[in-house]
Design a protein around this motif. Structure first.
Motif, PDB file in Angstrom:
ATOM      1  N   VAL A   2       0.853  -1.177   0.000  1.00  0.00           N
ATOM      2  CA  VAL A   2       0.000   0.000   0.000  1.00  0.00           C
ATOM      3  C   VAL A   2       0.900   1.242   0.000  1.00  0.00           C
ATOM      4  N   ILE A   3       0.681   2.102  -0.991  1.00  0.00           N
ATOM      5  CA  ILE A   3       1.485   3.322  -1.127  1.00  0.00           C
ATOM      6  C   ILE A   3       0.610   4.553  -0.868  1.00  0.00           C
ATOM      7  N   ALA A   4       1.237   5.698  -0.734  1.00  0.00           N
ATOM      8  CA  ALA A   4       0.531   6.933  -0.352  1.00  0.00           C
ATOM      9  C   ALA A   4      -0.625   7.261  -1.287  1.00  0.00           C
ATOM     10  N   SER A   5      -0.460   7.050  -2.590  1.00  0.00           N
ATOM     11  CA  SER A   5      -1.528   7.392  -3.537  1.00  0.00           C
ATOM     12  C   SER A   5      -2.732   6.453  -3.437  1.00  0.00           C
ATOM     13  N   ASP A   6      -2.610   5.337  -2.712  1.00  0.00           N
ATOM     14  CA  ASP A   6      -3.727   4.410  -2.489  1.00  0.00           C
ATOM     15  C   ASP A   6      -4.670   4.895  -1.391  1.00  0.00           C
ATOM     16  N   ILE A   7      -4.209   5.859  -0.572  1.00  0.00           N
ATOM     17  CA  ILE A   7      -4.943   6.292   0.618  1.00  0.00           C
ATOM     18  C   ILE A   7      -5.931   7.403   0.270  1.00  0.00           C
ATOM     19  N   ASP A   8      -7.150   7.294   0.820  1.00  0.00           N
ATOM     20  CA  ASP A   8      -8.175   8.310   0.562  1.00  0.00           C
ATOM     21  C   ASP A   8      -8.307   9.275   1.736  1.00  0.00           C
ATOM     22  N   HIS A   9      -9.312  10.140   1.673  1.00  0.00           N
ATOM     23  CA  HIS A   9      -9.519  11.166   2.694  1.00  0.00           C
ATOM     24  C   HIS A   9      -9.884  10.580   4.062  1.00  0.00           C
ATOM     25  N   MET A  10     -10.248   9.311   4.121  1.00  0.00           N
ATOM     26  CA  MET A  10     -10.579   8.649   5.387  1.00  0.00           C
ATOM     27  C   MET A  10      -9.348   8.034   6.056  1.00  0.00           C
ATOM     28  N   GLY A  11      -8.193   8.083   5.356  1.00  0.00           N
ATOM     29  CA  GLY A  11      -6.956   7.567   5.931  1.00  0.00           C
ATOM     30  C   GLY A  11      -6.705   6.092   5.681  1.00  0.00           C
ATOM     31  N   HIS A  12      -7.516   5.464   4.806  1.00  0.00           N
ATOM     32  CA  HIS A  12      -7.274   4.058   4.467  1.00  0.00           C
ATOM     33  C   HIS A  12      -7.348   3.886   2.952  1.00  0.00           C
ATOM     34  N   VAL A  13      -7.098   2.671   2.480  1.00  0.00           N
ATOM     35  CA  VAL A  13      -7.069   2.411   1.042  1.00  0.00           C
ATOM     36  C   VAL A  13      -8.433   2.723   0.428  1.00  0.00           C
ATOM     37  N   ASN A  14      -8.410   3.477  -0.673  1.00  0.00           N
ATOM     38  CA  ASN A  14      -9.627   3.842  -1.396  1.00  0.00           C
ATOM     39  C   ASN A  14     -10.233   2.609  -2.061  1.00  0.00           C
ATOM     40  N   ASN A  15     -11.550   2.587  -2.150  1.00  0.00           N
ATOM     41  CA  ASN A  15     -12.270   1.458  -2.745  1.00  0.00           C
ATOM     42  C   ASN A  15     -11.791   1.134  -4.158  1.00  0.00           C
ATOM     43  N   THR A  16     -11.447   2.142  -4.943  1.00  0.00           N
ATOM     44  CA  THR A  16     -11.030   1.897  -6.319  1.00  0.00           C
ATOM     45  C   THR A  16      -9.722   1.121  -6.400  1.00  0.00           C
ATOM     46  N   VAL A  17      -8.912   1.205  -5.375  1.00  0.00           N
ATOM     47  CA  VAL A  17      -7.637   0.489  -5.356  1.00  0.00           C
ATOM     48  C   VAL A  17      -7.873  -1.014  -5.285  1.00  0.00           C
ATOM     49  N   TYR A  18      -8.892  -1.445  -4.564  1.00  0.00           N
ATOM     50  CA  TYR A  18      -9.224  -2.870  -4.507  1.00  0.00           C
ATOM     51  C   TYR A  18      -9.524  -3.394  -5.913  1.00  0.00           C
ATOM     52  N   LEU A  19     -10.246  -2.600  -6.691  1.00  0.00           N
ATOM     53  CA  LEU A  19     -10.534  -2.989  -8.073  1.00  0.00           C
ATOM     54  C   LEU A  19      -9.261  -3.070  -8.903  1.00  0.00           C
ATOM     55  N   ARG A  20      -8.358  -2.129  -8.712  1.00  0.00           N
ATOM     56  CA  ARG A  20      -7.088  -2.156  -9.439  1.00  0.00           C
ATOM     57  C   ARG A  20      -6.297  -3.411  -9.087  1.00  0.00           C
ATOM     58  N   TRP A  21      -6.275  -3.760  -7.791  1.00  0.00           N
ATOM     59  CA  TRP A  21      -5.562  -4.972  -7.381  1.00  0.00           C
ATOM     60  C   TRP A  21      -6.152  -6.208  -8.049  1.00  0.00           C
ATOM     61  N   VAL A  22      -7.476  -6.289  -8.102  1.00  0.00           N
ATOM     62  CA  VAL A  22      -8.120  -7.435  -8.751  1.00  0.00           C
ATOM     63  C   VAL A  22      -7.783  -7.454 -10.237  1.00  0.00           C
ATOM     64  N   GLN A  23      -7.870  -6.304 -10.887  1.00  0.00           N
ATOM     65  CA  GLN A  23      -7.529  -6.232 -12.309  1.00  0.00           C
ATOM     66  C   GLN A  23      -6.087  -6.641 -12.548  1.00  0.00           C
ATOM     67  N   ASP A  24      -5.172  -6.140 -11.746  1.00  0.00           N
ATOM     68  CA  ASP A  24      -3.761  -6.493 -11.901  1.00  0.00           C
ATOM     69  C   ASP A  24      -3.531  -7.985 -11.654  1.00  0.00           C
TER      70      ASP A  24
END
Length: 143
Positions: free
Chosen positions: A19-41
């Protein structure tokens, strides 16, 4: 950083992500869209690692549907493992299940449907039987 390997059974794939800084959203945890990127990758890596080279050059995957059940947040600098399992192939559609974990803690469960498309025409294409068998480990769960 990312590593990939096959789990036992031949019908799945592991990918690891940091998990890198650009994965983090305004709530301080991984943004929902990142989970989709991980699945796609993970799906893409699984395809490239296991499909015959001719199939990799001629077939691409398009996401049709994702259903994510979030269970626990992920945070900066954590390692996240994605285990992809291909459940079945029907026509040009492949049905995947994914579990996203931080160690033993399940962060999310994902059901994902993908369509195989011909690279040239961009139209759905059925995978050859030998390619399907590679993903399913010889299972009869194809149509």
């Amino acid at each position: 950083m990312r590593t990939d390997q096959m789990p036992e059974g031949g019908n799945g794939h592991f990918s690891a992500f940091e998990v890198i800084a650009s994965d983090i959203d305004h709530m301080g945890h991984v943004n929902n869209t990142v989970y989709l990127r991980w699945v796609q990758d993970a799906v893409t890596a699984f395809w490239r690692q296991n499909a015959p080279s001719g199939a990799v050059r001629s077939v691409a995957w398009v996401a049709l549907k994702h259903e994510i059940t979030y269970r626990c947040p992920a945070f900066l600098d954590e390692r996240v493992d994605v285990q992809m399992l291909i459940e079945r192939i029907v026509g040009a559609r492949a049905y995947f299940g994914a579990t996203i974990r931080r160690g033993a803690t399940v962060l999310a469960d994902v059901k994902s449907v993908w369509c195989s498309v011909d690279i040239t025409s961009l139209r759905p294409v059925r995978l050859d039987r030998n390619v399907r068998d590679t993903f399913l480990g010889g299972s009869e769960a194809t149509a």
